[in-house]
Motif scaffolding. Structure first.
Motif, PDB file in Angstrom:
ATOM      1  N   LYS A 409      -5.333 -15.460  -0.913  1.00 56.68           N
ATOM      2  CA  LYS A 409      -6.151 -15.597  -1.838  1.00 56.68           C
ATOM      3  C   LYS A 409      -6.144 -14.367  -2.761  1.00 56.68           C
ATOM      4  N   GLY A 410      -6.987 -14.616  -4.334  1.00 57.06           N
ATOM      5  CA  GLY A 410      -7.287 -13.876  -5.020  1.00 57.06           C
ATOM      6  C   GLY A 410      -7.289 -12.812  -5.161  1.00 57.06           C
ATOM      7  N   GLY A 411      -7.468 -12.692  -6.895  1.00 58.47           N
ATOM      8  CA  GLY A 411      -7.105 -11.078  -7.696  1.00 58.47           C
ATOM      9  C   GLY A 411      -5.443 -12.271  -7.688  1.00 58.47           C
ATOM     10  N   GLY A 412      -4.980 -12.763  -8.503  1.00 59.67           N
ATOM     11  CA  GLY A 412      -3.938 -14.439  -9.281  1.00 59.67           C
ATOM     12  C   GLY A 412      -3.288 -14.253  -7.983  1.00 59.67           C
ATOM     13  N   ALA A 413      -3.345 -13.529  -6.545  1.00 62.67           N
ATOM     14  CA  ALA A 413      -1.898 -14.031  -5.513  1.00 62.67           C
ATOM     15  C   ALA A 413      -2.885 -15.576  -4.925  1.00 62.67           C
ATOM     16  N   ASN A 414      -1.347 -16.212  -4.545  1.00 65.85           N
ATOM     17  CA  ASN A 414      -1.707 -17.680  -3.623  1.00 65.85           C
ATOM     18  C   ASN A 414      -0.388 -17.071  -2.950  1.00 65.85           C
ATOM     19  N   MET A 415      -0.631 -16.675  -1.813  1.00 70.13           N
ATOM     20  CA  MET A 415       0.700 -16.268  -1.061  1.00 70.13           C
ATOM     21  C   MET A 415       0.139 -16.934   0.353  1.00 70.13           C
ATOM     22  N   PRO A 416       1.715 -17.853   0.927  1.00 68.17           N
ATOM     23  CA  PRO A 416       1.933 -17.923   2.704  1.00 68.17           C
ATOM     24  C   PRO A 416       0.962 -16.488   3.117  1.00 68.17           C
ATOM     25  N   ILE A 417       1.276 -16.598   4.561  1.00 68.78           N
ATOM     26  CA  ILE A 417       0.911 -15.847   5.169  1.00 68.78           C
ATOM     27  C   ILE A 417       0.849 -16.260   6.266  1.00 68.78           C
ATOM     28  N   GLN A 418       1.400 -15.811   7.549  1.00 71.13           N
ATOM     29  CA  GLN A 418       1.419 -15.759   9.186  1.00 71.13           C
ATOM     30  C   GLN A 418       1.213 -14.261   9.838  1.00 71.13           C
ATOM     31  N   LEU A 419       1.394 -14.689  11.043  1.00 67.28           N
ATOM     32  CA  LEU A 419       0.026 -13.639  11.340  1.00 67.28           C
ATOM     33  C   LEU A 419       0.425 -14.046  13.089  1.00 67.28           C
ATOM     34  N   ASN A 420       1.295 -13.299  13.689  1.00 64.18           N
ATOM     35  CA  ASN A 420       1.433 -13.821  15.353  1.00 64.18           C
ATOM     36  C   ASN A 420       0.769 -12.405  16.222  1.00 64.18           C
ATOM     37  N   ILE A 421       0.155 -12.844  17.157  1.00 65.12           N
ATOM     38  CA  ILE A 421       0.019 -12.243  18.192  1.00 65.12           C
ATOM     39  C   ILE A 421       0.431 -12.330  18.950  1.00 65.12           C
ATOM     40  N   HIS A 422       0.331 -10.861  20.115  1.00 59.98           N
ATOM     41  CA  HIS A 422       1.737 -11.033  21.200  1.00 59.98           C
ATOM     42  C   HIS A 422       1.233 -10.594  21.886  1.00 59.98           C
ATOM     43  N   SER A 423       0.400  -9.125  22.036  1.00 56.03           N
ATOM     44  CA  SER A 423      -0.877  -8.615  23.084  1.00 56.03           C
ATOM     45  C   SER A 423      -1.678  -8.207  22.490  1.00 56.03           C
ATOM     46  N   ASP A 424      -2.479  -7.207  23.898  1.00 55.35           N
ATOM     47  CA  ASP A 424      -3.438  -6.313  23.182  1.00 55.35           C
ATOM     48  C   ASP A 424      -3.482  -5.326  21.734  1.00 55.35           C
ATOM     49  N   ASP A 425      -1.480  -4.763  21.907  1.00 57.43           N
ATOM     50  CA  ASP A 425      -1.374  -3.601  21.171  1.00 57.43           C
ATOM     51  C   ASP A 425      -0.032  -4.267  20.259  1.00 57.43           C
ATOM     52  N   ALA A 426       0.067  -5.544  20.308  1.00 54.01           N
ATOM     53  CA  ALA A 426       1.436  -5.839  19.441  1.00 54.01           C
ATOM     54  C   ALA A 426       0.973  -7.273  18.557  1.00 54.01           C
ATOM     55  N   ALA A 427       1.240  -6.952  17.197  1.00 53.96           N
ATOM     56  CA  ALA A 427       1.104  -7.786  16.373  1.00 53.96           C
ATOM     57  C   ALA A 427       1.956  -7.793  14.800  1.00 53.96           C
ATOM     58  N   THR A 428       1.953  -9.019  14.812  1.00 46.78           N
ATOM     59  CA  THR A 428       3.334  -8.885  13.245  1.00 46.78           C
ATOM     60  C   THR A 428       2.250  -9.371  11.991  1.00 46.78           C
ATOM     61  N   LEU A 429       2.675  -9.032  10.447  1.00 47.72           N
ATOM     62  CA  LEU A 429       2.251  -9.684   9.608  1.00 47.72           C
ATOM     63  C   LEU A 429       2.484  -9.748   8.798  1.00 47.72           C
ATOM     64  N   ALA A 430       3.444 -11.331   8.033  1.00 47.13           N
ATOM     65  CA  ALA A 430       4.218 -11.210   6.756  1.00 47.13           C
ATOM     66  C   ALA A 430       3.145 -11.873   5.936  1.00 47.13           C
ATOM     67  N   ILE A 431       3.802 -11.744   4.585  1.00 51.41           N
ATOM     68  CA  ILE A 431       3.529 -12.116   3.024  1.00 51.41           C
ATOM     69  C   ILE A 431       3.833 -13.093   3.280  1.00 51.41           C
ATOM     70  N   GLY A 432       4.002 -14.032   2.166  1.00 48.51           N
ATOM     71  CA  GLY A 432       4.533 -14.376   1.163  1.00 48.51           C
ATOM     72  C   GLY A 432       6.248 -14.799   1.853  1.00 48.51           C
ATOM     73  N   SER A 433       7.766 -13.628   1.223  1.00 52.07           N
ATOM     74  CA  SER A 433       9.017 -13.789   1.836  1.00 52.07           C
ATOM     75  C   SER A 433       9.344 -12.883   2.539  1.00 52.07           C
ATOM     76  N   GLY A 434       8.182 -11.873   2.523  1.00 50.45           N
ATOM     77  CA  GLY A 434       8.842 -10.214   3.101  1.00 50.45           C
ATOM     78  C   GLY A 434       8.631 -10.376   4.182  1.00 50.45           C
ATOM     79  N   ARG A 435       9.614  -9.345   4.976  1.00 44.00           N
ATOM     80  CA  ARG A 435       9.658  -9.657   6.477  1.00 44.00           C
ATOM     81  C   ARG A 435       7.932  -9.020   7.542  1.00 44.00           C
ATOM     82  N   ALA A 436       7.933  -9.718   8.120  1.00 41.00           N
ATOM     83  CA  ALA A 436       7.290  -9.277   9.451  1.00 41.00           C
ATOM     84  C   ALA A 436       6.848  -8.262   9.303  1.00 41.00           C
ATOM     85  N   GLU A 437       5.475  -7.412   8.925  1.00 40.04           N
ATOM     86  CA  GLU A 437       5.470  -5.798   9.537  1.00 40.04           C
ATOM     87  C   GLU A 437       4.772  -5.960  10.868  1.00 40.04           C
ATOM     88  N   GLU A 438       4.457  -5.060  11.543  1.00 42.86           N
ATOM     89  CA  GLU A 438       3.934  -4.463  12.490  1.00 42.86           C
ATOM     90  C   GLU A 438       2.544  -4.150  12.071  1.00 42.86           C
TER      91      GLU A 438
END
Length: 508
Positions: A409-438
């Motif tokens: 939220k903030g700046g006019g945004a109100n979007m779903p977000i998903q964080l996946n933490i796999h390991s010490d050096d691997a995680a992904t983040l996806a905002i809205g309908s966008g694909r998960a980014e490293e």
């Protein structure tokens, strides 16, 4: 005994008096030194180093002022205030201060406190009838006025430059709080350097006085303290007398303002900053009014939030100690074309100010300050303006691993977000309908998780600026992750933007 001087003695006396008059004239011209060679430290080596830096093309303009024993013992300008116009830098040249504006804003607020118009430890929302700060579970009520000025309110940071053609885009303090005034963390839970906190102080001052902060500061601080070469950068007439701002390659930058005037819009000369240091050290000079009591100054200097290194924030300043434990107050300022340093040691009546007009002038400003102060304090060491935890490799414990989801939220945004933490050096983040980014550069700062990513945030400011680089910081709080994403664009040495969006995540 005949006490009349002979002719040779009389001529010697007249010659010495003439030299004194010439020195006084040189000082009044604002060019150089106030010092007693037999009693004061010698600054020739410092000046020589600055000149060499300018000669190599590593600096454009520099001004220095040193206070010792209740007076300015050295002040001098080097290089160019405006190289293209052939205007040299002097101790009286107004330089853009960037974040050294913050102690002036805090001092302005303290004059309102002294009059009983507000209290530092009352909830900030009590004085914000327009745009209230927003938190979770009513924790915004825990944000005091004092925490706003000490980078511990829970508000994230923000920064954006605006050129002359973008003047209509500069938000008012109330509009900025309405867009971004959301807490990323619980009040007093962690340190985060926050220009938004000072935007909130600006909004409070405006609500209490119905006066623009620049005019209010001029009336309550700048004029009473006799700071004749100080003004807000929004003063388009006076800003022409100020030092130009240059990028790291020595190219003159177009004039700009920022989204948070209260955090970085002041111009002041090295001489004025030295007088401001004297005021803060309770050494009022000729022409300075008693705008605050000693108790009020003590409130400005009192530690508020201490970091693991021992450095603490105060209401407007940072506070540290020398190796032997002597208290030091300090502040730095850095924006495109600005790199400044100000330190003072109240118990020693000692201060040093260095202002520069180059993006890459930070090390020069700090090292000059260090060299000067070491002449008086052999155990001086450079204090770091940071109350956060050191960065360490991230360890994905079971408490962190897995899928987290929630809202941005903030700046006019109100979007779903998903964080996946796999390991010490691997995680992904996806905002809205966008694909998960490293998520890269995974690190820990104390209990917090930090990392870098890319993505598109559906916010008018993010779209307008083209910001896509995401800097994430999340803190575990009661089985949730709370924090922020900075959406970043531009070159920090030229023109840049850092927009804050607040996250609340729970386990999926």
């Amino acid at each position: 005994m005949n006490t009349r001087p002979n002719r040779r003695e009389a001529m010697t006396w007249l010659f010495s008096a003439s030299l004194g008059t010439l020195a006084a004239k040189k000082l009044s011209a604002g060019t150089t030194v106030l010092r007693d060679e037999g009693r004061k430290a010698n600054f020739d080596s410092v000046g020589s180093r600055i000149q060499k830096s300018i000669g190599r093309g590593d600096a454009t303009g520099v001004a220095v002022a040193v206070v010792q024993g209740g007076q300015i013992v050295w002040e001098e300008g080097f290089g160019w205030a405006n190289q293209e116009a052939g205007v040299k830098a002097t101790p009286h040249t107004p330089f853009s201060l960037a974040s050294i504006t913050k102690p002036f804003t805090a001092t302005t607020i303290m004059t309102l406190v002294a009059e009983g118009k507000l209290a530092l430890d009352e909830p900030a929302n009590k004085y914000l009838p327009g745009s209230q700060l927003v938190g979770t579970a009513r924790n915004a009520e825990g944000v005091s006025v004092r925490l706003l000025g000490a980078h511990a309110s829970g508000l994230p940071g923000i920064f954006e430059c605006y050129g002359a053609e973008e003047r209509g885009l500069v938000p008012s303090p109330e509009a900025l709080l309405k867009m971004y005034g959301r807490l990323a963390y619980p009040p007093a839970a962690c340190y985060e350097y926050s220009n938004l906190g000072f935007a909130a102080l600006n909004a409070i001052a405006l609500a209490l006085t119905q006066t623009d902060l620049g005019a209010l500061m001029q009336r309550r601080v700048i004029a009473p303290l006799g700071l004749n070469n100080s003004f807000f950068g929004t003063d388009t007439v006076r800003v022409k007398s100020g030092a130009g701002r240059y990028d790291a390659h020595g190219r003159l930058l177009p004039h700009y303002t920022t989204s948070t005037a209260a955090s970085g819009e002041l111009y002041a000369s090295a001489h004025d900053l030295a007088r401001f240091a004297l005021f803060n050290m309770r050494q009022r000079t000729r022409g300075q009014a008693a705008i605050l009591s000693e108790n009020d100054l003590e409130e400005l200097h009192r530690p508020v939030f201490a970091g693991p290194s021992g450095v603490a924030t105060t209401f407007g300043w940072f506070r540290s100690r020398t190796t032997s434990g002597i208290p030091v107050l300090f502040k730095s300022g850095g924006d495109p074309g600005v790199a400044n340093r100000m330190c003072f040691v109240p118990s020693k009546d000692l201060a040093c100010v260095v202002v520069t007009n180059r993006s890459n002038g930070w090390e020069l400003a700090c090292s000059v300050c260090d060299e000067v102060l070491t002449k008086y304090l052999p155990d001086w060491h450079r204090p770091v303006e940071d109350c956060g935890f050191p960065s360490k490799p991230f360890v994905a414990t079971p408490a962190w691993k897995g899928r987290w989801q929630g809202l941005l939220k903030g700046g006019g945004a109100n979007m779903p977000i998903q964080l996946n933490i796999h390991s010490d050096d691997a995680a992904t983040l996806a905002i809205g309908s966008g694909r998960a980014e490293e998520v890269t550069e995974l690190r820990s700062e104390g209990e917090a998780f930090v990392g870098l990513c890319t993505g598109n945030i559906d916010s008018p400011d993010a779209v307008r600026t083209g910001a896509r680089t995401l800097q994430v910081k999340l803190l575990p709080v009661e089985n949730r992750l709370l924090g922020r994403v900075f959406d970043i664009a531009g070159d920090p040495n030229i023109k840049n933007v850092r927009l804050p969006f607040v996250l609340t995540l729970s386990r999926s």
